[in-house]
Design a protein around this motif. Structure first.
Motif, PDB file in Angstrom:
ATOM      1  N   ASP A 115     -34.660  46.100  14.286  1.00 26.03           N
ATOM      2  CA  ASP A 115     -34.199  47.933  15.106  1.00 26.03           C
ATOM      3  C   ASP A 115     -35.341  48.467  16.432  1.00 26.03           C
ATOM      4  N   TYR A 116     -34.496  48.254  17.040  1.00 24.22           N
ATOM      5  CA  TYR A 116     -34.853  48.456  18.343  1.00 24.22           C
ATOM      6  C   TYR A 116     -34.298  50.336  19.384  1.00 24.22           C
ATOM      7  N   VAL A 117     -35.176  50.817  18.942  1.00 28.51           N
ATOM      8  CA  VAL A 117     -34.799  51.913  19.548  1.00 28.51           C
ATOM      9  C   VAL A 117     -35.083  52.255  21.147  1.00 28.51           C
ATOM     10  N   PRO A 118     -34.574  51.689  22.209  1.00 27.55           N
ATOM     11  CA  PRO A 118     -34.560  52.235  23.203  1.00 27.55           C
ATOM     12  C   PRO A 118     -34.304  53.465  24.123  1.00 27.55           C
ATOM     13  N   ASN A 119     -33.709  53.931  23.946  1.00 28.26           N
ATOM     14  CA  ASN A 119     -33.010  56.012  24.339  1.00 28.26           C
ATOM     15  C   ASN A 119     -34.147  56.610  24.187  1.00 28.26           C
ATOM     16  N   HIS A 120     -35.328  56.183  23.662  1.00 28.83           N
ATOM     17  CA  HIS A 120     -36.605  57.119  23.275  1.00 28.83           C
ATOM     18  C   HIS A 120     -38.392  56.954  22.798  1.00 28.83           C
ATOM     19  N   THR A 121     -38.620  57.593  22.858  1.00 31.37           N
ATOM     20  CA  THR A 121     -40.342  57.081  21.791  1.00 31.37           C
ATOM     21  C   THR A 121     -40.547  58.210  21.381  1.00 31.37           C
ATOM     22  N   SER A 122     -41.427  58.711  21.053  1.00 35.35           N
ATOM     23  CA  SER A 122     -42.581  59.322  20.744  1.00 35.35           C
ATOM     24  C   SER A 122     -43.381  59.853  21.649  1.00 35.35           C
ATOM     25  N   ASN A 123     -43.414  61.190  21.769  1.00 30.71           N
ATOM     26  CA  ASN A 123     -44.286  61.994  22.560  1.00 30.71           C
ATOM     27  C   ASN A 123     -45.348  62.023  22.114  1.00 30.71           C
ATOM     28  N   GLU A 124     -46.250  61.148  21.300  1.00 27.16           N
ATOM     29  CA  GLU A 124     -47.121  60.733  21.224  1.00 27.16           C
ATOM     30  C   GLU A 124     -47.820  59.448  22.269  1.00 27.16           C
ATOM     31  N   SER A 125     -46.845  58.572  22.402  1.00 30.98           N
ATOM     32  CA  SER A 125     -46.720  57.286  23.225  1.00 30.98           C
ATOM     33  C   SER A 125     -47.571  57.514  24.418  1.00 30.98           C
ATOM     34  N   GLU A 126     -48.732  56.591  24.622  1.00 29.38           N
ATOM     35  CA  GLU A 126     -49.477  55.943  25.941  1.00 29.38           C
ATOM     36  C   GLU A 126     -47.892  56.337  26.647  1.00 29.38           C
TER      37      GLU A 126
END
Length: 580
Positions: A115-126
């Motif tokens: 599953d590839y989630v390209p629309n968004h990341t976590s706000n804890e992402s670097e």
């Protein structure tokens, strides 16, 4: 229809390279990792649990498993908020565990789709942390905008526009670090990526390459039609308000309150999908297989069809949500025929159809259609041409489990203003743990608790009981998987007929091969079905798969002019002679 094996002529050295287009008539089994199998007793499913059960999936006959997100995440949205696309979430295991899963799957001939989630990341992402700090390497990775001055209080800032999150309330959140708002079309912890940033687009391609190098066989791409927002340059560098939809019963906090003309289905989205398809094709020869790409976009049928590509550009397989959402427990045979015909009619020539009975976001098949239609809907998805997608538990007829307000985890439910009606929007009931057997906690874990409650009916609805029973949903499902391997189902023409409101007949014909037929009786009474009008079908037919409500056994011989169909029976047959 194209053959399952496509011969690609390689100009290099005049050789012919055989590329396996394995997915053209595949059974893809979706696994929600948290709820499939727990190997270490912590109540959460994991990669090693999946590896332990690969033999079961091989025995069932599935071609590929699709894993809902397994990447590092704070799990506010249970993996759909990704901190690092190249790391495994610790509750699911380690990269070594993933490599072991890949090795075992390859040994068994089961392909792995991520599953590839390209629309968004976590706000804890670097990426996001550095973007909030205006690091020049990441500053434009996300959608940032200045707030509006509140006309009633000049000291107060308002969001840049009236855009609303899918999970309710404003889609904008203020960052005191950057002193701007960021867009999140889902939960606050899922900031939207900015695909108008060339560097970000290349970064996301590198993520795909990372996993392709590990040997995965493709991707299911999440929420693709939300990837682009309108270009603010066309509106004086601001994001315009979306118009009110007029949907009855909605408030400004509700997603359906607006008509999302600026945040969904932007034309640029398709170009990115076509680019990714070309990237996947670069790995065809390297791995001697074509890579599958399935895209999730809840949108109109014409918009879905654009994801397929066109005469000159290949795209993805758009997941068939027309089939998933338009069919109900009250749908007649004619209703079903119309929904299937609509997809086959709109689908571009030479493309591959797909049939989705359920997923982690929808109520389970048995709960949506009723337990009397479990076999009928599983049969339909198997016998129609193209890809069959099964959500874990559909093969044994699992129903939605009860999840109390106290036990609810789904942010879509937790964000409601009405706790009494949280269950109307909660996706947790379809995510309760898999029922392996009737032992404590359905054999899902050796521990004392599970991340979501196990459904109460696991004592009777479980895999072990259905394997032991003379006739069961699982045995019917397994027989249908075997039937899907026959040439007529893999590559034959489709004939779909509603003989009346209650009886649907699906016929697959391929010259020189035995014909395959599926018959479903949707009514509560017995019906004698006469197929004499199907002139290309030989007179004698053999039962290949018999649903739990059918009186005929597998292997029984019937005459096409008189087939007894008890109430709610789903029956699959094969002609005893070569047809056409």
């Amino acid at each position: 229809m194209r053959a399952a094996l496509l011969l690609v002529v390689a100009v290099l050295v005049g050789t012919v390279v055989s590329v396996d287009v394995w997915w053209e008539s595949a059974v893809v089994y979706q696994i929600y990792p948290r709820s499939f199998k727990d190997s270490n007793g912590d109540g959460i499913g994991d990669l090693n649990g999946i590896t332990q059960k690969l033999a079961y999936l091989k025995e069932t006959g599935v071609d590929a498993i699709w894993l809902s997100p397994i990447f590092l995440s704070p799990m506010y949205d249970f993996g759909y908020d990704i901190t690092d696309y190249r790391k495994i979430a610790p509750e699911y295991g380690t990269m070594d565990d993933f490599d072991a899963l890949m090795s075992k799957a390859k040994q068994l001939g089961i392909r792995v789709i991520l599953d590839y989630v390209p629309n968004h990341t976590s706000n804890e992402s670097e990426w996001f942390v550095k973007s909030a700090q205006k690091d020049p390497n990441y500053s434009d990775y996300y959608i940032w905008a200045d707030g509006k001055t509140d006309p009633e209080d000049p000291r107060k800032l308002l969001p840049p526009s009236n855009w609303v999150s899918v999970f309710r309330k404003s889609a904008w959140e203020y960052s005191p670090v950057r002193k701007q708002y960021y867009l999140h079309q889902f939960v606050i912890g899922q900031p939207d990526l900015n695909y108008r940033c060339d560097k970000l687009r290349e970064e996301m391609k590198e993520v795909l390459r990372f996993w392709l190098e590990k040997g995965v066989s493709g991707f299911r791409v999440d929420a693709v039609n939300l990837m682009y927002e309108v270009d603010p340059a066309k509106f004086g560098e601001v994001y315009p308000d979306e118009p009110v939809s007029g949907t009855a019963g909605t408030t400004p906090d509700d997603y359906d309150y607006l008509n999302h003309i600026y945040t969904r289905d932007q034309n640029e989205t398709y170009d990115v999908i076509y680019e990714w398809r070309a990237l996947l094709d670069e790995y065809n020869d390297k791995h001697n297989e074509s890579k599958i790409m399935m895209t999730e976009g809840y949108t109109t049928l014409p918009n879905m069809m654009r994801y397929y590509g066109n005469k000159s550009i290949n795209g993805s397989i758009p997941l068939n949500f027309a089939y998933l959402e338009e069919l109900k427990n009250t749908s007649t045979a004619r209703d079903i025929k119309m929904v299937v015909d609509k997809w086959m009619t709109f689908m571009p020539t030479g493309k591959i159809a797909n049939w989705v009975n359920g997923n982690h976001d929808k109520s389970r098949l048995a709960s949506r259609y009723g337990i009397n239609r479990i076999d009928a809907m599983n049969m339909l998805a198997m016998i129609l041409p193209g890809v069959t997608i099964t959500y874990q538990g559909e093969e044994i007829g699992m129903t939605d489990g009860y999840v109390s307000w106290r036990d609810t985890k789904d942010p879509q439910a937790c964000n409601t203003d009405d706790p009494m009606n949280y269950w109307r929007v909660s996706r947790d009931p379809a995510r309760t743990p898999y029922h392996w057997d009737s032992t404590a906690l359905a054999g899902f874990t050796s521990g004392n608790t599970t991340w979501l409650p196990v459904a109460d009916n696991y004592h009777t609805v479980n895999l072990a009981a259905q394997v032991a029973a003379p006739k069961s949903h699982y045995k019917f499902y397994k027989d249908m998987v075997a039937l899907k391997r026959l040439p007529a189902v893999r590559a034959g023409d489709l004939d779909l007929r509603a003989l009346c409101d209650s009886v649907l007949v699906i016929t697959r014909l391929l010259p020189g091969q035995s014909a395959v037929l599926g018959i479903m009786n949707l009514s509560g009474g017995e019906i004698t079905v006469n197929l004499s009008s199907l002139r290309l079908i030989p007179q004698q037919l053999t039962v290949e798969a018999s649903g739990v409500n059918c009186s005929l056994d597998k292997g029984a011989q019937v005459q096409k002019h008189s087939i007894q169909m008890p109430a709610h029976c789903a029956l699959a047959l094969k002609s005893s002679q070569i047809c056409c």
